[in-house]
Design a protein around this motif. Sequence first.
Motif, mmCIF file in Angstrom:
data_model
loop_
_atom_site.group_PDB
_atom_site.id
_atom_site.type_symbol
_atom_site.label_atom_id
_atom_site.label_comp_id
_atom_site.label_asym_id
_atom_site.label_seq_id
_atom_site.Cartn_x
_atom_site.Cartn_y
_atom_site.Cartn_z
ATOM 1 N N VAL A 167 -3.529 11.290 2.477
ATOM 2 C CA VAL A 167 -4.361 12.307 2.748
ATOM 3 C C VAL A 167 -5.731 12.510 1.914
ATOM 4 N N ASN A 168 -6.161 13.840 1.488
ATOM 5 C CA ASN A 168 -7.267 13.998 1.933
ATOM 6 C C ASN A 168 -8.280 13.671 2.842
ATOM 7 N N PHE A 169 -7.731 13.407 4.793
ATOM 8 C CA PHE A 169 -8.239 13.217 5.907
ATOM 9 C C PHE A 169 -8.716 13.982 6.788
ATOM 10 N N ASP A 170 -9.002 13.961 7.908
ATOM 11 C CA ASP A 170 -8.787 15.665 8.249
ATOM 12 C C ASP A 170 -8.023 15.092 9.543
ATOM 13 N N ASP A 171 -6.930 15.984 9.637
ATOM 14 C CA ASP A 171 -6.335 14.862 10.885
ATOM 15 C C ASP A 171 -6.656 14.961 11.968
ATOM 16 N N THR A 172 -7.562 16.190 12.565
ATOM 17 C CA THR A 172 -8.527 15.923 14.152
ATOM 18 C C THR A 172 -8.895 14.725 14.272
ATOM 19 N N TYR A 173 -9.494 13.669 12.977
ATOM 20 C CA TYR A 173 -10.033 12.265 13.318
ATOM 21 C C TYR A 173 -9.332 11.244 13.108
ATOM 22 N N ALA A 229 -17.462 7.354 9.451
ATOM 23 C CA ALA A 229 -16.487 6.568 10.142
ATOM 24 C C ALA A 229 -15.991 5.435 10.397
ATOM 25 N N SER A 230 -16.437 4.564 9.726
ATOM 26 C CA SER A 230 -15.252 3.948 9.766
ATOM 27 C C SER A 230 -14.458 3.703 9.002
ATOM 28 N N LYS A 231 -14.406 4.254 7.615
ATOM 29 C CA LYS A 231 -13.395 5.433 6.848
ATOM 30 C C LYS A 231 -12.348 5.290 7.628
ATOM 31 N N TYR A 232 -12.649 6.428 8.767
ATOM 32 C CA TYR A 232 -11.541 6.888 9.587
ATOM 33 C C TYR A 232 -11.362 5.493 10.390
ATOM 34 N N THR A 233 -12.210 4.817 10.825
ATOM 35 C CA THR A 233 -11.129 3.949 11.273
ATOM 36 C C THR A 233 -10.409 2.921 11.372
ATOM 37 N N PHE A 234 -10.865 2.879 9.801
ATOM 38 C CA PHE A 234 -9.774 2.236 8.656
ATOM 39 C C PHE A 234 -8.717 2.522 8.050
ATOM 40 N N ALA A 235 -8.446 3.919 7.687
ATOM 41 C CA ALA A 235 -6.966 4.089 7.826
ATOM 42 C C ALA A 235 -6.523 4.671 9.657
ATOM 43 N N ARG A 236 -7.037 5.342 10.118
ATOM 44 C CA ARG A 236 -6.283 5.208 11.799
ATOM 45 C C ARG A 236 -5.550 3.486 11.992
ATOM 46 N N THR A 237 -6.694 2.252 11.564
ATOM 47 C CA THR A 237 -6.225 0.750 11.770
ATOM 48 C C THR A 237 -4.771 0.437 10.745
ATOM 49 N N PHE A 250 -13.519 6.181 -0.418
ATOM 50 C CA PHE A 250 -11.730 6.398 -0.681
ATOM 51 C C PHE A 250 -10.624 5.570 -1.574
ATOM 52 N N ASP A 251 -10.270 6.448 -1.992
ATOM 53 C CA ASP A 251 -9.162 4.972 -2.707
ATOM 54 C C ASP A 251 -8.135 4.670 -2.237
ATOM 55 N N MET A 252 -7.392 3.314 -2.260
ATOM 56 C CA MET A 252 -5.990 3.253 -1.962
ATOM 57 C C MET A 252 -5.614 2.769 -2.988
ATOM 58 N N HIS A 253 -4.135 3.155 -3.045
ATOM 59 C CA HIS A 253 -2.971 3.637 -4.171
ATOM 60 C C HIS A 253 -1.789 1.303 -3.948
ATOM 61 N N PHE A 254 -2.017 0.778 -4.590
ATOM 62 C CA PHE A 254 -1.304 -0.425 -4.798
ATOM 63 C C PHE A 254 -0.335 -0.155 -6.281
ATOM 64 N N LEU A 301 0.777 -1.360 -0.366
ATOM 65 C CA LEU A 301 0.230 -0.078 0.141
ATOM 66 C C LEU A 301 0.678 0.918 0.256
ATOM 67 N N GLU A 302 0.588 2.397 -0.726
ATOM 68 C CA GLU A 302 1.176 3.562 -0.726
ATOM 69 C C GLU A 302 1.095 4.663 -0.318
ATOM 70 N N MET A 303 -0.650 5.010 -0.057
ATOM 71 C CA MET A 303 -1.212 5.722 -0.138
ATOM 72 C C MET A 303 -2.465 5.460 -0.190
ATOM 73 N N ILE A 304 -3.173 6.163 1.217
ATOM 74 C CA ILE A 304 -4.809 6.395 1.463
ATOM 75 C C ILE A 304 -5.555 7.780 1.069
ATOM 76 N N ASP A 305 -5.891 8.182 0.105
ATOM 77 C CA ASP A 305 -6.751 8.820 -0.184
ATOM 78 C C ASP A 305 -8.356 9.400 0.402
#
Length: 121
Positions: free
Chosen positions: A79-85, A55-63, A39-43, A24-28
């Motif tokens: 990228v393109n996620f709110d850093d606060t969350y 909420a589940s998108k942010y949980t997935f990104a945090r995980t 969201f997009d996952m860049h492989f 995985l290179e990036m999550i957009d």
Amino acid sequence: MVKHWRVDREEKYEIVEKWFLKDLEMIDGKEADTDNPFFDMHFHKVYHMEAYSCASKYTFARTLNKLNATYLKKDFKIVNFDDTYLNDDSIWSSSNRDFLVVMRVCFYASNLLCLSLCRFS
């Protein structure tokens, strides 16, 4: 990636595709300022995904970020996620802290109400 469908009252799940975290290179998150589950996952190619909720998108990104920090320690872009969350230390990051969020909002609202009712001489 899991495919989900219902047959009568039964829910079925099928694993459609698997990837390695090291690839995985990036999550957009596409748009940080809107509430959307896409969201997009860049492989080696870009996969367009839809989470159950924002909420589940942010949980997935945090995980994924935490797994990367624990096991791979590679340069991983979110990228393109709110850093606060995205930060675990943030009061806003976890759904089990909803009560604290409501309390904080009520505290600020009551302070504003008190200040608006106070008369300054």
